[in-house]
Motif scaffolding. Structure first.
Motif, PDB file in Angstrom:
ATOM      1  N   SER A 119      29.827  35.254  40.868  1.00  0.00           N
ATOM      2  CA  SER A 119      28.831  36.210  40.415  1.00  0.00           C
ATOM      3  C   SER A 119      29.432  37.574  40.134  1.00  0.00           C
ATOM      4  O   SER A 119      28.825  38.374  39.426  1.00  0.00           O
ATOM      5  N   CYS A 120      30.598  37.875  40.689  1.00  0.00           N
ATOM      6  CA  CYS A 120      31.260  39.152  40.441  1.00  0.00           C
ATOM      7  C   CYS A 120      32.543  38.877  39.676  1.00  0.00           C
ATOM      8  O   CYS A 120      33.468  38.273  40.203  1.00  0.00           O
ATOM      9  N   THR A 121      32.597  39.299  38.421  1.00  0.00           N
ATOM     10  CA  THR A 121      33.754  39.028  37.583  1.00  0.00           C
ATOM     11  C   THR A 121      34.202  40.308  36.893  1.00  0.00           C
ATOM     12  O   THR A 121      33.556  41.342  36.977  1.00  0.00           O
ATOM     13  N   GLY A 122      35.306  40.197  36.171  1.00  0.00           N
ATOM     14  CA  GLY A 122      35.822  41.353  35.439  1.00  0.00           C
ATOM     15  C   GLY A 122      37.170  41.764  35.961  1.00  0.00           C
ATOM     16  O   GLY A 122      37.673  41.251  36.948  1.00  0.00           O
ATOM     17  N   SER A 143      38.818  35.218  43.660  1.00  0.00           N
ATOM     18  CA  SER A 143      40.096  35.031  42.978  1.00  0.00           C
ATOM     19  C   SER A 143      40.545  36.368  42.416  1.00  0.00           C
ATOM     20  O   SER A 143      39.810  37.008  41.659  1.00  0.00           O
ATOM     21  N   VAL A 144      41.728  36.799  42.802  1.00  0.00           N
ATOM     22  CA  VAL A 144      42.265  38.070  42.330  1.00  0.00           C
ATOM     23  C   VAL A 144      43.704  37.885  41.894  1.00  0.00           C
ATOM     24  O   VAL A 144      44.357  36.911  42.250  1.00  0.00           O
ATOM     25  N   ARG A 145      44.188  38.811  41.091  1.00  0.00           N
ATOM     26  CA  ARG A 145      45.561  38.752  40.625  1.00  0.00           C
ATOM     27  C   ARG A 145      46.524  39.303  41.646  1.00  0.00           C
ATOM     28  O   ARG A 145      47.609  38.775  41.866  1.00  0.00           O
ATOM     29  N   ASN A 146      46.135  40.374  42.335  1.00  0.00           N
ATOM     30  CA  ASN A 146      47.054  40.993  43.289  1.00  0.00           C
ATOM     31  C   ASN A 146      46.250  41.760  44.324  1.00  0.00           C
ATOM     32  O   ASN A 146      45.197  42.321  44.012  1.00  0.00           O
ATOM     33  N   ILE A 147      46.708  41.751  45.564  1.00  0.00           N
ATOM     34  CA  ILE A 147      46.068  42.508  46.634  1.00  0.00           C
ATOM     35  C   ILE A 147      47.090  43.481  47.214  1.00  0.00           C
ATOM     36  O   ILE A 147      48.168  43.071  47.636  1.00  0.00           O
ATOM     37  N   THR A 148      46.762  44.746  47.219  1.00  0.00           N
ATOM     38  CA  THR A 148      47.630  45.768  47.785  1.00  0.00           C
ATOM     39  C   THR A 148      46.842  46.519  48.852  1.00  0.00           C
ATOM     40  O   THR A 148      45.732  46.980  48.587  1.00  0.00           O
ATOM     41  N   GLY A 149      47.388  46.604  50.034  1.00  0.00           N
ATOM     42  CA  GLY A 149      46.676  47.283  51.100  1.00  0.00           C
ATOM     43  C   GLY A 149      47.605  47.640  52.233  1.00  0.00           C
ATOM     44  O   GLY A 149      48.774  47.237  52.269  1.00  0.00           O
TER      45      GLY A 149
END
Length: 317
Positions: A119-122, A143-149
């Motif tokens: 439901s949340c895209t972009g 699903s994400v391309r990269n996570i930085t934290g």
């Protein structure tokens, strides 16, 4: 100036006309067509009755409270009186859950957002998201391309296909194995690697002690494979048994246990590879299930012939 008039003025037919035949009154009209036919402006503090047949006026909007899923009124006006409105099936508001739903959102998103998988895209090129993720609820698949934290805490099993750096205070399990690049080490903080589980595919390390067992027939020559085991166990049969060897690496230590038969005598001889103290081959025990132990170290293999420095302990029975 006043709107009050005299009776004489009202009596004037051009001002007030009474049609007694049709029960009609005309004000400013000499031929009234309705019960009250006024030519001009009618002013009053209030009106009562149905206004369904009135024309040429701007209708207002009737508002009422609702519950559950409701349509949201959409209008093109930005100010003034709303004269027309419509609803959109894709834009709804549920007063029970205080939730506004739509197929697409554009612009900055602040506050709490939740939804099911998909439901949340972009991406960063098409969507502006909140500066933090406070208030996210539910169990969606993200699903994400990269996570930085700065840090991340996970409960349960973390499954990933490929990583370049791992810093874990617990046990890291790699199903497909751990690969160390060419010329790289385990790092200055821990030069010793500890392996768990099956190590059959590891190379370049010293294996533990392995054992081979032999039960030769009478009058046989037994070839002990020094490359396959370090401990060798022979259960002899009455007759003559000659022991020789193959393989081996310089410096290896081996042990050889000889067990005599319970009945009869087994005579044991050694090939010239075995070198005993003072060049004297010992006379091994005979019969009665006696046990002898021969220990030896590989002094030389290959060119010039194999040499094994041996010593014997007799009759351990």
């Amino acid at each position: 100036m006043t709107r009050a008039v005299t009776l004489a003025e009202i009596a004037d037919g051009a001002i007030l006309t009474v049609d007694s035949t049709n029960s009609r009154i005309g004000i400013g009209s000499t031929q009234p067509t309705e019960k009250l036919d006024v030519v001009g402006v009618v002013s009053a503090t209030s009106f009562s009755g149905s206004g369904a047949n009135l024309t040429g006026i701007t209708a207002g909007a009737t508002l009422s409270a609702g519950s559950g899923a409701q349509r949201v009124v959409v209008t093109s006006l930005t100010s003034g009186t709303m004269t027309s409105a419509a609803t959109d099936a894709e834009l709804t508001y549920n007063s029970g859950t205080n939730t506004l739903s739509a197929t697409t959102f554009s612009g900055a998103l602040t506050g709490n957002a939740s939804g099911s998988s998909g439901s949340c895209t972009g991406n960063s090129a098409t969507a502006t998201v909140a500066t933090n993720a406070q208030g996210l609820t539910g169990t969606p698949d993200i699903s994400v391309r990269n996570i930085t934290g700065v840090a991340a805490t996970f409960t349960g099993v973390l499954t990933y296909e490929d990583v370049t750096n791992i810093d874990s205070i617990g046990v890291v399990t790699a199903r497909a194995g751990v690969q160390v690049g060419s010329g790289q080490s385990f790092g200055a903080n821990g030069p010793t690697a500890i392996y768990y589980g099956d190590g059959s595919n590891l190379t370049g390390i010293a294996a533990g002690i392995s054992t081979t067992k032999y039960s030769p027939t009478a009058n046989a020559i037994i070839n002990i494979g020094l490359s396959t085991a370090q401990h060798h166990d022979l259960t002899l049969t009455a007759g003559i048994t000659t022991i020789t060897c193959s393989g081996g690496v310089f410096g290896e230590s081996h042990s050889l246990i000889l067990t005599q038969p319970s009945s009869g005598i087994a005579t044991v001889g050694f090939s010239t590879f075995f070198l005993f103290p003072s060049g004297a081959t010992p006379s091994m025990s005979e019969g009665g299930s006696k046990i002898d132990l021969v220990s030896f170290v590989v002094k030389r293999v290959g060119a010039g012939g194999t040499q094994l420095l041996a010593s014997a302990g007799l009759n351990y029975n």
